[in-house]
Enzyme design. Structure first.
Site, PDB file in Angstrom:
ATOM      1  N   ASP A  65      36.198  26.439  31.726  1.00  0.00           N
ATOM      2  CA  ASP A  65      36.824  25.955  32.965  1.00  0.00           C
ATOM      3  C   ASP A  65      37.613  27.068  33.663  1.00  0.00           C
ATOM      4  OD1 ASP A  65      37.643  24.229  34.939  1.00  0.00           O
ATOM      5  OD2 ASP A  65      38.563  22.775  33.577  1.00  0.00           O
ATOM      6  N   LYS A 138      27.604  24.828  30.081  1.00  0.00           N
ATOM      7  CA  LYS A 138      28.433  23.814  29.425  1.00  0.00           C
ATOM      8  C   LYS A 138      28.804  22.773  30.471  1.00  0.00           C
ATOM      9  CE  LYS A 138      32.839  22.937  27.114  1.00  0.00           C
ATOM     10  NZ  LYS A 138      34.076  23.502  26.508  1.00  0.00           N
ATOM     11  N   ASP A 140      30.944  19.440  31.082  1.00  0.00           N
ATOM     12  CA  ASP A 140      32.070  18.683  30.526  1.00  0.00           C
ATOM     13  C   ASP A 140      32.068  17.232  31.025  1.00  0.00           C
ATOM     14  OD1 ASP A 140      34.376  18.381  28.966  1.00  0.00           O
ATOM     15  OD2 ASP A 140      35.257  20.247  29.675  1.00  0.00           O
ATOM     16  N   ASP A 213      38.552  17.709  20.993  1.00  0.00           N
ATOM     17  CA  ASP A 213      38.724  19.134  20.736  1.00  0.00           C
ATOM     18  C   ASP A 213      39.336  19.359  19.358  1.00  0.00           C
ATOM     19  OD1 ASP A 213      37.867  19.390  23.323  1.00  0.00           O
ATOM     20  OD2 ASP A 213      39.693  20.316  24.091  1.00  0.00           O
TER      21      ASP A 213
END
Length: 600
Positions: A65, A138, A140, A213
């Protein structure tokens, strides 16, 4: 028509040979977070290459990010402060170093840090990624109004029921199809944080996150409890992803102890799971460098026989059992069976408790948070009574655990008091060997007495086995009367072993010198002797790197000379690259004699 097209494409698993083995690489999030900097990132990539990690298979360098600007145009655009030369130029520099270039986006209305996402722009962004020669995306899950946290401006958000799950799958499907239409091969990595993505993962992507996470040792434990249930959805068609490797090096925002970081790496290598480094590479400790460069562990992870590992022993508390399937319209079905599992109670803030009054533990209002609220004067008239701590109205409306929109976790079950236990995982390899990892999650040392019959060895438990210790620790495990005795240190004590059938003709088999290209040991007594040699070489290297990092070059020269003479077991360039880098990081000048050793 859209629903029919969706069902047709969803039924087709990705089979593009991009991920026949778990992807390996680096991700920027754990260390850099939202403070990306092109110069520091390129230094990180250069360090990974200098250390030999690229040669070992860590190919993907993934930006997480905050690489993008705070507003978007037709496509996502790079943050010019972080990437002054542009994102395509950054990717080209990675390609020039022979890395594969990874980038980040999100299915929600914004990324987790509030930057623009690809929602409703999948086609344009996928084309841009292909034009930038991206190799890994990736994707999210933050701020998805259909299957994500509550958003005050979006009625009905804050739940992820089966309809929300169907919509989440459709969002990922759109990006997958858009990426495929570009014609450029790109790994699609989902960060959906839920176990139920395992059911549909291979239809949408090459790897998919299955839990919250991993930020600490408790998180490592919970990730293993999730992964142990998802074996049937794991293999060459795609990989369950338990999250990044934390490491133990200084300066990192998230880290474990050295022992725990090696235990996590051992588990991830055996499962086998993607090996994505999240450590502070510019200050990588010698211990972490040796952990992540262990060729035997990497070979186990990348073994072409992709049979997933299984838990053959554990004494851990019960964990919710996932019952999963897929509806005719593609929606993942998800139920939790909790027989014998501790009731989750309530979240008090930083801790959990059986109920709200129990949150306070005599501290009153100061410990009444999270899902609870303090009544105060509205209570029973006694302002100090813990009974004034009650379940909030918002918590009373909380969705069932199966429909929880937040990353999957059971905070109460991953607390330290709930993982005073050990696990043993086992996996078969192509060469007829069996790999084993035993880990102690408890705060006290423990010994696991494991009957060999539980390992279900292909040669049976009556025939003696030869043990290879991947980490070359000081004390090898014992085989006694058909049992394997594993003495494990506290808080991350572990073994990573390879077992091989002991030949009845062993004494007549010519003994071989270990090959320089890897750690290959054959033959009885000499094999054991070379294990000791390699163990000593690694110990010497570890001391050398530590001294070099401190600028103690007189010790550095002597010890590295010893290690070099013994390094039959090393990857040819691995030790010299590590020493060279650590000496440079210490701003030390290596003597010409040492430089000659580095090139020998």
């Amino acid at each position: 028509m859209l629903r029919l097209e969706f069902l047709f494409t969803l039924a087709q698993a990705l089979d593009d040979a991009l991920v026949k083995a778990p992807p390996m690489g680096y991700n920027s999030w754990n260390h850099f977070g939202c403070t990306l900097n092109q110069e520091e990132l390129l230094k990180t990539a250069a360090s990974l290459k200098d250390l030999g990690f690229l040669e070992l298979g860590y190919r993907y360098f993934v930006l997480d990010d905050c690489w993008m600007a705070k507003t978007r145009g037709v496509t996502l655009e790079a943050d010019s402060n972080a990437f002054p030369s542009g994102i395509k130029d950054f990717g080209q520099k990675l390609h020039e170093m022979n890395f594969l270039f990874g980038i980040y986006t999100c299915r929600g209305v914004s990324t987790c840090e509030g930057r623009p996402s690809s929602r409703d722009h999948e086609e344009a962004d996928a084309k841009a990624f292909a034009e930038w020669e991206v190799d890994f995306v990736k994707n999210d899950a933050c701020w998805d109004p259909d299957c994500g946290p509550e958003q005050p401006t979006v009625p009905g958000s804050g739940i992820c029921d089966i309809e929300g799950r169907r919509k989440a799958v459709l969002r990922y499907q759109r990006m997958k199809d858009a990426m495929n239409r570009t014609g450029r091969p790109m790994v699609h990595s989902l960060a959906g944080w839920q176990p139920w993505f395992a059911v549909v993962g291979s239809q949408l992507a090459h790897m998919w996150r299955v839990g919250a996470d991993v930020k600490d040792w408790d998180g490592v434990y919970e990730a293993t409890r999730i992964m142990e249930q998802l074996r049937e959805y794991h293999g060459a068609q795609g990989w369950n992803d338990p999250d990044m490797l934390l490491g133990s090096s200084r300066g990192a925002t998230l880290k474990l102890t050295p022992l725990q970081s090696r235990a996590q790496f051992s588990l991830w290598a055996l499962m086998p799971a993607p090996l994505m480094l999240g450590a502070n590479v510019l200050e990588l400790s010698p211990y972490d460098a040796l952990t992540y460069s262990n060729l035997e562990a990497i070979e186990i992870n990348q073994d072409p026989l992709v049979t997933p590992a299984e838990v053959v022993y554990h004494n851990c508390p019960p964990y919710p059992r996932f019952v999963m399937g897929q509806r005719a319209d593609g929606a993942p079905e998800f139920e939790l069976h909790t027989n014998g599992v501790q009731d989750p109670g309530v979240v008090c803030g930083a801790h959990t408790a059986p109920n709200c009054p129990a949150c306070c533990q005599g501290h009153g209002e100061g410990w009444c948070h999270g899902e609870c609220e303090w009544l105060g004067e509205r209570g029973n008239g006694n302002p100090d009574d813990d009974q004034n701590c009650v379940l909030s109205e918002k918590a009373k409306k909380k969705p069932a655990a199966e429909n929880n929109p937040n990353p999957w976790q059971r905070k109460d079950l991953k607390e330290s008091s709930m993982h005073q236990c050990q696990q043993v995982w086992v996996r078969r390899l192509t060469n007829g060997q069996v790999a084993l990892v035993a880990v102690n999650f408890a705060s006290k040392a423990a010994t696991v007495d494991l009957p060999l019959s539980q390992l279900r060895l292909p040669w049976g438990d009556e025939t003696p086995s030869i043990l290879w210790d991947v980490w070359h620790v000081a004390k090898a495990p014992e085989q006694v009367h058909g049992h394997l005795k594993l003495a494990l240190e506290a808080n991350g004590g572990h073994y990573m072993l390879k077992l091989e059938q002991k030949s009845t003709q062993e004494e007549q088999v010519p003994e071989e010198v270990p090959e320089r290209s890897g750690r290959s040991f054959r033959g009885g007594s000499r094999a054991k002797a070379w294990q000791q040699v390699c163990r000593y070489a690694d110990m010497m290297l570890l001391l050398t790197l530590s001294w070099c990092n401190a600028g103690m070059l007189s010790c550095c020269m002597l010890t590295f000379h010893q290690a070099t003479m013994l390094a039959w077991c090393a990857v040819p360039s691995r030790h010299s690259n590590m020493l060279s880098l650590f000496c440079a990081n210490a701003k030390a000048r290596c003597h010409a004699d040492v430089l000659r050793l580095l090139t020998c």
